[in-house]
Motif scaffolding. Structure first.
Motif, PDB file in Angstrom:
ATOM      1  N   SER A 195      26.775  46.241  89.038  1.00  0.00           N
ATOM      2  CA  SER A 195      25.721  45.262  88.749  1.00  0.00           C
ATOM      3  C   SER A 195      24.359  45.812  89.155  1.00  0.00           C
ATOM      4  CB  SER A 195      26.005  43.926  89.427  1.00  0.00           C
ATOM      5  OG  SER A 195      26.064  44.047  90.835  1.00  0.00           O
ATOM      6  N   ASP A 196      24.344  46.790  90.033  1.00  0.00           N
ATOM      7  CA  ASP A 196      23.095  47.438  90.431  1.00  0.00           C
ATOM      8  C   ASP A 196      22.428  48.131  89.244  1.00  0.00           C
ATOM      9  OD1 ASP A 196      21.144  48.224  92.356  1.00  0.00           O
ATOM     10  OD2 ASP A 196      22.053  50.216  92.404  1.00  0.00           O
ATOM     11  N   GLY A 197      23.195  48.493  88.231  1.00  0.00           N
ATOM     12  CA  GLY A 197      22.649  49.172  87.057  1.00  0.00           C
ATOM     13  C   GLY A 197      22.331  48.246  85.894  1.00  0.00           C
ATOM     14  N   TRP A 198      22.547  46.940  86.064  1.00  0.00           N
ATOM     15  CA  TRP A 198      22.246  46.003  84.976  1.00  0.00           C
ATOM     16  C   TRP A 198      20.753  45.961  84.711  1.00  0.00           C
ATOM     17  CZ3 TRP A 198      25.412  41.058  86.632  1.00  0.00           C
ATOM     18  CH2 TRP A 198      26.770  41.319  86.492  1.00  0.00           C
ATOM     19  N   ASP A 199      20.373  45.935  83.456  1.00  0.00           N
ATOM     20  CA  ASP A 199      18.967  45.799  83.083  1.00  0.00           C
ATOM     21  C   ASP A 199      18.655  44.306  82.960  1.00  0.00           C
ATOM     22  OD1 ASP A 199      16.410  45.948  82.142  1.00  0.00           O
ATOM     23  OD2 ASP A 199      16.871  47.270  80.448  1.00  0.00           O
ATOM     24  N   LEU A 200      18.370  43.701  84.098  1.00  0.00           N
ATOM     25  CA  LEU A 200      18.172  42.255  84.144  1.00  0.00           C
ATOM     26  C   LEU A 200      16.949  41.807  83.360  1.00  0.00           C
ATOM     27  CD1 LEU A 200      19.076  41.591  87.886  1.00  0.00           C
ATOM     28  CD2 LEU A 200      20.530  41.322  85.857  1.00  0.00           C
ATOM     29  N   GLU A 201      15.905  42.612  83.365  1.00  0.00           N
ATOM     30  CA  GLU A 201      14.687  42.248  82.635  1.00  0.00           C
ATOM     31  C   GLU A 201      14.925  42.198  81.131  1.00  0.00           C
ATOM     32  OE1 GLU A 201      14.690  44.588  85.043  1.00  0.00           O
ATOM     33  OE2 GLU A 201      13.395  43.736  86.582  1.00  0.00           O
ATOM     34  N   ALA A 202      15.876  42.980  80.635  1.00  0.00           N
ATOM     35  CA  ALA A 202      16.164  43.005  79.199  1.00  0.00           C
ATOM     36  C   ALA A 202      17.257  41.990  78.815  1.00  0.00           C
ATOM     37  CB  ALA A 202      16.606  44.412  78.786  1.00  0.00           C
ATOM     38  N   THR A 203      17.807  41.294  79.793  1.00  0.00           N
ATOM     39  CA  THR A 203      18.865  40.320  79.530  1.00  0.00           C
ATOM     40  C   THR A 203      18.240  38.956  79.268  1.00  0.00           C
ATOM     41  OG1 THR A 203      20.321  41.543  81.018  1.00  0.00           O
ATOM     42  CG2 THR A 203      20.988  39.299  80.450  1.00  0.00           C
ATOM     43  N   LYS A 204      18.740  38.277  78.252  1.00  0.00           N
ATOM     44  CA  LYS A 204      18.213  36.962  77.897  1.00  0.00           C
ATOM     45  C   LYS A 204      18.369  35.990  79.070  1.00  0.00           C
ATOM     46  CE  LYS A 204      19.324  37.430  73.014  1.00  0.00           C
ATOM     47  NZ  LYS A 204      20.146  36.915  71.919  1.00  0.00           N
ATOM     48  N   PRO A 205      17.343  35.179  79.337  1.00  0.00           N
ATOM     49  CA  PRO A 205      17.413  34.220  80.441  1.00  0.00           C
ATOM     50  C   PRO A 205      18.619  33.286  80.361  1.00  0.00           C
ATOM     51  CG  PRO A 205      15.165  34.369  79.668  1.00  0.00           C
ATOM     52  CD  PRO A 205      16.010  35.160  78.708  1.00  0.00           C
ATOM     53  N   GLU A 206      19.017  32.903  79.153  1.00  0.00           N
ATOM     54  CA  GLU A 206      20.172  31.994  79.032  1.00  0.00           C
ATOM     55  C   GLU A 206      21.468  32.675  79.481  1.00  0.00           C
ATOM     56  OE1 GLU A 206      18.987  33.369  74.844  1.00  0.00           O
ATOM     57  OE2 GLU A 206      17.946  32.490  76.538  1.00  0.00           O
ATOM     58  N   ILE A 207      21.562  33.976  79.275  1.00  0.00           N
ATOM     59  CA  ILE A 207      22.732  34.734  79.757  1.00  0.00           C
ATOM     60  C   ILE A 207      22.712  34.757  81.281  1.00  0.00           C
ATOM     61  CG2 ILE A 207      23.829  37.020  79.870  1.00  0.00           C
ATOM     62  CD1 ILE A 207      24.173  35.763  77.134  1.00  0.00           C
ATOM     63  N   LEU A 208      21.541  35.039  81.851  1.00  0.00           N
ATOM     64  CA  LEU A 208      21.420  35.065  83.313  1.00  0.00           C
ATOM     65  C   LEU A 208      21.746  33.701  83.910  1.00  0.00           C
ATOM     66  CD1 LEU A 208      18.145  37.162  83.710  1.00  0.00           C
ATOM     67  CD2 LEU A 208      20.515  37.945  83.920  1.00  0.00           C
ATOM     68  N   ARG A 209      21.250  32.632  83.297  1.00  0.00           N
ATOM     69  CA  ARG A 209      21.536  31.281  83.799  1.00  0.00           C
ATOM     70  C   ARG A 209      23.031  31.000  83.802  1.00  0.00           C
ATOM     71  NH1 ARG A 209      16.564  30.006  81.454  1.00  0.00           N
ATOM     72  NH2 ARG A 209      17.421  29.554  79.408  1.00  0.00           N
ATOM     73  N   GLU A 210      23.706  31.378  82.719  1.00  0.00           N
ATOM     74  CA  GLU A 210      25.139  31.121  82.656  1.00  0.00           C
ATOM     75  C   GLU A 210      25.906  31.962  83.679  1.00  0.00           C
ATOM     76  OE1 GLU A 210      28.747  30.525  79.418  1.00  0.00           O
ATOM     77  OE2 GLU A 210      26.848  31.349  78.709  1.00  0.00           O
ATOM     78  N   VAL A 211      25.507  33.214  83.867  1.00  0.00           N
ATOM     79  CA  VAL A 211      26.137  34.065  84.885  1.00  0.00           C
ATOM     80  C   VAL A 211      25.958  33.425  86.262  1.00  0.00           C
ATOM     81  CG1 VAL A 211      25.970  36.286  86.098  1.00  0.00           C
ATOM     82  CG2 VAL A 211      25.991  36.233  83.607  1.00  0.00           C
ATOM     83  N   ILE A 212      24.768  32.952  86.549  1.00  0.00           N
ATOM     84  CA  ILE A 212      24.487  32.318  87.846  1.00  0.00           C
ATOM     85  C   ILE A 212      25.341  31.070  88.028  1.00  0.00           C
ATOM     86  CG2 ILE A 212      22.719  31.052  89.147  1.00  0.00           C
ATOM     87  CD1 ILE A 212      20.668  33.050  87.795  1.00  0.00           C
ATOM     88  N   GLN A 213      25.317  30.192  87.053  1.00  0.00           N
ATOM     89  CA  GLN A 213      26.031  28.921  87.166  1.00  0.00           C
ATOM     90  C   GLN A 213      27.543  29.122  87.284  1.00  0.00           C
ATOM     91  OE1 GLN A 213      24.342  27.138  83.667  1.00  0.00           O
ATOM     92  NE2 GLN A 213      22.705  26.147  84.821  1.00  0.00           N
ATOM     93  N   LEU A 214      28.103  29.987  86.462  1.00  0.00           N
ATOM     94  CA  LEU A 214      29.545  30.203  86.509  1.00  0.00           C
ATOM     95  C   LEU A 214      29.960  30.928  87.793  1.00  0.00           C
ATOM     96  CD1 LEU A 214      30.382  31.064  82.786  1.00  0.00           C
ATOM     97  CD2 LEU A 214      30.482  28.848  83.951  1.00  0.00           C
TER      98      LEU A 214
END
Length: 126
Positions: free
Chosen positions: A71-90
């Motif tokens: 996960s240290d190599g994930w490009d979080l800035e290029a990931t859609k916010p809705e994907i990040l929200r779902e990852v966080i919530q789940l």
């Protein structure tokens, strides 16, 4: 519904790949009745029975180690916010079911994901 993965690295290669696992695990958790440690044990058993990694039953320990590494190599800035929200919530939802499945702790940059995801329900925990 059997999930088959070639390697734990594939399961955590990107936020989207990990989201597939999170959705699967959440669906399993939602079907489990009981409370406390009983639910955690049942979820762990369900994960082992429904996920096969390189021909072997799923293990939480191997998954968490690879999640922390990759996960240290994930490009979080290029990931859609809705994907990040779902990852966080789940991730948080699964931790609520099983404290030992502490996905937020093993996800590098989890607090940064909160900031990038935006929205009042995903505010940083500071």
């Amino acid at each position: 519904m059997k999930m088959q993965v070639q390697d734990y690295k594939d399961m955590v290669a990107t936020p989207e790949a990990h989201l597939e696992f999170l959705r699967h695990a959440t669906q399993l958790a939602e079907g489990i009745e009981g409370t406390g440690q009983d639910v955690a044990r049942k979820l762990n058993t369900a994960l082992r029975e429904s996920i096969e990694v390189a021909g072997q039953p799923f293990t939480q320990a191997r998954h968490l180690v690879q999640l922390e590494r990759h996960s240290d190599g994930w490009d979080l800035e290029a990931t859609k916010p809705e994907i990040l929200r779902e990852v966080i919530q789940l991730s948080e939802g699964l931790k609520a079911v099983d404290e030992g499945l502490d996905l937020p702790h093993f996800t590098t940059g989890f607090e940064w994901m909160r900031e990038l995801a935006g929205g009042p329900e995903i505010a940083p925990s500071r």
